[in-house]
Design a protein around this motif. Structure first.
Motif, short mmCIF file in Angstrom:
data_model
loop_
_atom_site.label_atom_id
_atom_site.label_comp_id
_atom_site.label_asym_id
_atom_site.label_seq_id
_atom_site.Cartn_x
_atom_site.Cartn_y
_atom_site.Cartn_z
N ARG A 1 5.09 -26.36 15.91
CA ARG A 1 5.20 -27.03 14.61
C ARG A 1 6.20 -26.26 13.76
O ARG A 1 6.16 -25.03 13.73
CB ARG A 1 3.84 -27.04 13.89
N ILE A 2 7.04 -26.96 13.07
CA ILE A 2 8.05 -26.32 12.23
C ILE A 2 8.06 -26.96 10.85
O ILE A 2 8.23 -28.16 10.73
CB ILE A 2 9.46 -26.45 12.89
N GLY B 1 5.63 -32.25 10.22
CA GLY B 1 4.58 -33.17 10.61
C GLY B 1 5.01 -34.28 11.55
O GLY B 1 4.17 -34.91 12.18
N ARG C 1 6.33 -30.73 16.14
CA ARG C 1 6.16 -31.48 14.91
C ARG C 1 6.99 -30.79 13.83
O ARG C 1 6.72 -29.65 13.47
CB ARG C 1 4.69 -31.54 14.50
N PRO D 1 6.37 -35.78 14.91
CA PRO D 1 6.58 -35.37 16.29
C PRO D 1 7.96 -35.80 16.78
O PRO D 1 8.47 -36.84 16.39
CB PRO D 1 5.49 -36.12 17.08
#
Lengths: 536, 536
Positions: B132-133, B527, B524, B529
Motif C-alpha cells: 500500500r502506498i 487506496g 493500493r 488497487p
C-alpha cells in the motif's frame, strides 16, 4: 433520543440507542488542574444493564451485518457530521476533563470525523471484503473442481476500551469503534473514567446517528463502571467476539488473560506500551545535531508527552554532533514550561516512573524542565546512560508515559546495533540519517522491521497519519497482536474472518461473490485481481 | 546431504540441512495392521539438539526473509519436484505406517507437491505482500502529509505439528510448512510419531531442496520426541514466532496454552475438532433421499472416516424422504467392510468415543458396520437422536474421529434451525437443498456463516480443494483462530504482519514499495488497487 446532545453530559450511559442511568456506585471524572471532581456523576452499570447491552448487541448483529456497505458508510458519515457540528460542546467538555489544549482537541475531533469518513470510503470500495473466486472446472481430471468462493464476514459484537490520551480519536467513537462498525460488528464501549462527560456526549451522538440512519438499536452501547470489574465482565461475556483496547501494559494483559480464559477464546487487539526508539546516526548528527536536539524536545513534550508514540529512547553515536544535540536538547528541556497531564494518577505515575528510571545504575540526568503548579503537572526530563549499561539492564526499557526520554550513548555503530538488537517490540522506530549514513541505515532496517510496526526516517514518531498505508501496531509488548494495526483502513481486517462457499447457487450467494458482480468490487478470480463479472 | 533420499528411513532427524541422530530415548512408529513396531527406531532429540534447530532457524531467518519471492518459489518447486520423483518410496513407507491405501497416498503426494507449486505461483504474483502506498502531500493544509508505505513481512521461525491423517499434505512438507516457507519463515517440524519414516523421507527431501537452491541451512529442521515434552519446549522457545498445528482438541489447547504463557506470546494456528454438520432439507430428501443416504455413507467411510471434515452430524427434517435416506444409509453402513485406522490408539479412541456417544440418553443405533480383523480396525456406525435431546445435551457435539455419525431427527425446519443455533464452531457446514428449499436455505445461511469456515451445497465436506478461495478453518473449537485458513493461498497471511515505512528514502525502500515498482506487484495507491509506477 430523548435528551438532545446539544446539552452537556447528564450522567447517562447509552444502551439500546437511548440514555440509561446506571444503578451502581457513582463514578466521576476529575479536573486535572485542580484535582476536584467534575459534575455530574455517572452511576455505574449494574450486571443486568451490562447484560442488556451485550444482549442487544447480539440481537443487532444479524441485522447490522446484513446492511449494505453503503448503508454502513452512511451511518459512519452521519456520526462524523454530527461530531463536527458539535465540536464546540465536545471540545469544551474534553478540555475540562483532560486539560488538553482546545486547538489540539478541535483537531482531534476533525481527525475522528475524518477517520469515520475514511472507513466509509473504504466500505464502498469493497476491497476489504477480500473476495476470491475459483470457478468450477467440471472437466478437470482426475476429478472435477467445485466452484469455490471466499469473502470476509464480521466476527460479531466487539468490546472497545478507549484511551485517556485521545478522548476522541482513540475513545468512544475512535479508531476501534469506527473499524468495528465498518466491519459490520456492533460495539459495546466501556467509557473511559478520565473523560466520562466527553464519552457520554460522543456516545449520544453515535446513538443519534444510528437512529437517523435506521440502524438496529443494539448496534452501539456505552457502559460506565469503576476499576477492572466491569471490563472483565464485558470481555468474558459470551456474546462479545473481539476486543479493541488502548492503554497500559497491565490493563492490556489483564484483558488478554480474561479473553484467553473464556470457554471460547476471542481475539484481543490491545495497544499497550512502546518507548519508540529514535536512532541518531553520525552523519545526521554531524550535519544538524543542534537542530535535531531542539526538534526532538518538540516531539517529546508535545501533548505533555502523552502519546503512545512519544520518543522515550534515543540511541546515538558519540561525537561532536551528539554533543551539539545534547546541548540543544538540554536547553530545550530546561526551557520547557511543563504541562498539566491527563489525570493526577497519570502525573503521579509519570513522576514515579521517571524517578525509578533515573535511579537505575549508570543513569544520569541531563535536564529537568519546570513543573507547572497544577494538581496533575508534569515536567520534561532527559536522562542519559552509556550503551554498555543499556545492554545489561532490561529495566531501562520500561515505558515512562509522559515527556521523559533516555539517551543511550553508543561508542560506535556496532554498539548502537547491539542496542537495537535487545529492544522489545515497538510501535515505531525512527532513524535520522545523513547521506553518508545510508549504508548503516540499510543494515539496521531489517532489525527495526522485526521490532516495530512503523519505521520513520528524518521525522518524529508523534503524529499518526490516518490513511491506507499506516500501521499503528507492532510486536509485543507494543501490542498483543502484531498482525494488525489500530489506525488506518487495514484496521477493519481485525474484525473479519474468511468464509468459503462451495457450489452455493448463484441466487443464494452474497452479491459480492455472484458472477454478475453488481457492486463491482475488487476480486481475485483464479488468483488474478480485477473487477467485473465472472465469465465462463 | 550425506545420505541420499533414494534409500529408506535411517532413524535420523534433520538439523542444519543434514541428518542428525537424536541422543534421547528411542521412538518408533507402529504397523496399524499388526500393532507391531516398525524398523528403524528414532532416538529423540536432546534439549541441546532442539536448541540447535531453533538457533539455526533464528540464524537463517534474516537471510531467508531477504531472498526474493522468485528464489523462494524455486525452493518450493524443487521440494515439489523431488517429492514427485520419490513418490513410490514415500508411498510405500507411508502405507506401512498408516495403512492408508496406496492410491490415496499417491494422490496425497500429488496434492502436496501441487500445493507447494501453488504457493510458488502465489509468491510470484506478490499480491500476498499487501503493498500500500500513500504518497506524500507536501501541500496539504493544515499540515503536510508524509509519504507512507506498507508491506507485510514474515513473523520469524515457525513450529509445525503435523497430523496423523495426512502424512504428506498436513505433515512435514504440508500446508503449514509450505505457507510458512512461502512467507519467508524458517520451519522447525516436530515429526508425527505415527509416521516417523515418512516424516524422515520428506524432511530429507526438503533439506536436499534447500541445499539445491542455495537456502540457508537453518531454513528447515525436523525433530523427533515422544509425548508432549518436546512440543511444549519447541513452542516455548523464544526464537519461535508462530505455530501451525493440526490434531486433537486436547493437543491444540495444550499448545495454545504454552504459547500464551510465554513472556512474549505468539500466534497459534491450531486446527482441532469439527463434526461438520450436514443439513438435509425437506425438498432434497423428498427428491433424492435414498441417493443421498448412499452418498453420505461414501463420504462418512472415506479414509476410514479419518478426515477433519468427516460428516459426523446430520440434521434432517422428518418425513418419507428422511425414511428413505435412513434406509439407504443404514444398508450402506451395514455393508461397509470396515477399515484399518491410522494407529491402534486412534482405533481405541474411536470405539470408546462412539460407545460414549451411543450411551447418551435418547441416542439409538441405526447401523454398525463390519470390523476388519486387524489391530487398528474401525467400523462405520450410524446413530440417531431426536432433536429435542440434541438441543439439551452439548455432549452430543463431541467429535468421534472416524466413521461414526449422529443423525438428529427434527420435526420441522424450526427445530432444525434451533439445532443449528446451538452448534459449536465448525470447519464446514453442508446443505442439501432442493429448489423448494432455497428460501429456507437463505434463512439458514447467516447462521451457518457464523459457525463454519466453509459452506457447501449439494456435496460432501470431505475433499478440501487447494486453491485461492478455499477456507479450511473456522470458529473455535474448529480452530484456535478463526481469522485464517490452513489450506489455500490465504494461509500465507498467517505468518506475516504489516510494517509501515514513513519518508524512507527510495534507495532504502523494499523493491515492492519503491516508486518504480520493478516487480510489478499489485498495490493500493491512495487506496486504489493497481499496478505500475507511482507517478507524482
Amino acid at each position: 433520543m430523548s435528551t438532545p446532545t446539544r446539552t452537556g453530559p447528564t450522567g447517562a450511559m447509552v444502551i439500546g440507542a437511548a440514555p440509561v442511568t446506571g444503578t451502581g456506585d457513582e463514578v466521576r471524572s476529575t479536573d486535572p488542574r485542580t484535582g476536584t471532581a467534575l459534575e455530574p456523576g455517572w452511576p455505574a452499570a449494574s450486571a443486568g444493564q451490562l447484560d442488556r447491552a451485550c444482549a442487544l448487541a447480539a440481537e443487532a448483529f444479524p441485522v447490522y451485518r446484513e446492511t449494505s456497505p453503503d448503508r454502513r458508510a452512511r451511518f459512519l458519515e452521519r456520526i462524523a457530521t454530527l461530531l463536527d457540528e458539535r465540536v464546540d460542546l465536545l471540545v469544551e467538555r474534553a478540555h475540562a476533563e483532560t486539560a488538553l489544549p482546545r486547538p489540539r482537541l478541535t483537531g482531534e475531533v476533525g481527525r475522528t470525523s475524518g477517520q469515520l469518513r475514511l472507513f466509509a470510503e473504504e466500505l464502498r470500495t469493497g476491497t476489504w471484503q477480500g473476495a476470491r473466486i475459483d470457478p468450477a472446472r467440471p472437466a478437470r481430471t482426475p476429478s472435477p473442481r467445485a466452484d469455490i468462493r471466499q469473502r470476509r464476514i464480521p466476527l460479531g459484537p466487539v468490546a472497545v476500551f478507549g484511551a485517556s490520551n485521545f478522548p476522541f480519536a482513540f475513545s468512544t467513537a475512535g479508531g476501534d469503534t469506527a473499524s468495528a462498525l465498518a466491519a459490520g460488528c456492533p460495539v459495546v464501549v466501556k467509557a473511559h473514567q478520565a473523560h466520562l462527560g466527553t464519552a457520554e456526549l460522543v456516545a449520544r451522538t453515535v446513538a443519534e446517528a444510528a437512529v437517523d440512519t435506521g440502524m438496529p438499536a443494539g448496534v452501539f452501547a456505552q457502559v460506565v463502571g469503576a476499576g477492572n470489574e466491569i471490563g472483565t465482565r464485558l470481555v468474558s461475556d459470551p456474546r462479545i467476539r473481539a476486543v479493541g483496547f488502548t492503554g497500559s501494559r497491565t490493563g492490556g494483559l489483564a484483558i488478554a488473560a480474561a479473553a484467553a480464559a473464556r470457554p471460547v477464546p476471542i481475539p484481543v487487539y490491545a495497544e499497550m506500551s512502546s518507548i519508540n526508539p529514535v536512532l541518531l546516526l553520525p552523519d545526521a548528527l554531524a550535519d544538524r545535531g543542534a537542530e535535531l536536539g531542539t526538534a526532538f524536545v518538540g516531539s517529546l513534550t508535545l501533548g505533555a508527552g502523552q502519546f503512545c508514540t512519544n520518543p522515550g529512547l534515543l540511541l546515538a553515536v558519540d561525537g561532536p554532533g551528539l554533543d551539539a544535540f545534547v546541548t540543544a536538547a538540554t536547553e530545550a528541556v530546561r526551557g520547557d514550561a511543563g504541562a498539566t497531564m491527563l489525570t493526577t494518577g497519570i502525573a503521579g505515575h509519570y513522576a514515579a516512573a521517571g524517578d525509578a528510571l533515573a535511579a537505575r545504575p549508570g543513569v544520569s540526568e541531563l535536564a529537568h524542565g519546570a513543573r507547572a503548579g497544577e494538581a496533575a503537572a508534569g515536567s520534561a526530563r532527559l536522562l542519559s546512560v552509556p550503551a554498555e549499561r543499556f545492554l545489561a539492564d532490561p529495566q531501562l526499557q520500561s515505558e515512562v508515559f509522559g515527556a521523559t526520554s533516555l539517551l543511550v550513548r553508543c561508542a560506535d555503530l556496532g554498539e548502537l546495533t547491539a542496542a537495537v538488537a535487545v529492544l522489545e517490540g515497538q510501535l515505531t522506530a525512527t532513524v535520522h540519517a545523513g547521506d553518508a549514513d545510508h549504508d548503516a541505515a540499510r543494515r539496521l532496517l531489517p532489525l527495526l522491521e522485526e521490532r516495530a510496526g512503523r519505521i520513520l526516517f528524518d521525522g518524529w514518531p508523534t503524529g499518526v497519519e490516518v490513511g491506507h498505508a499506516m500501521v499503528h501496531g507492532g510486536p509485543f509488548p507494543a501490542t498483543t497482536d502484531p498482525r494488525s494495526t489500530s489506525v488506518g483502513t487495514l484496521a477493519i481486517e481485525r474484525f473479519l474472518r474468511p468464509v468459503a462457499y462451495q457450489d452455493v447457487p448463484q441466487a443464494l450467494l452474497p452479491a459480492e461473490l455472484a458472477d454478475a458482480d453488481p457492486h463491482r468490487v475488487w476480486r481475485r478470480t483464479d488468483g488474478r485481481p480485477g473487477r467485473g463479472p465472472v465469465t465462463g
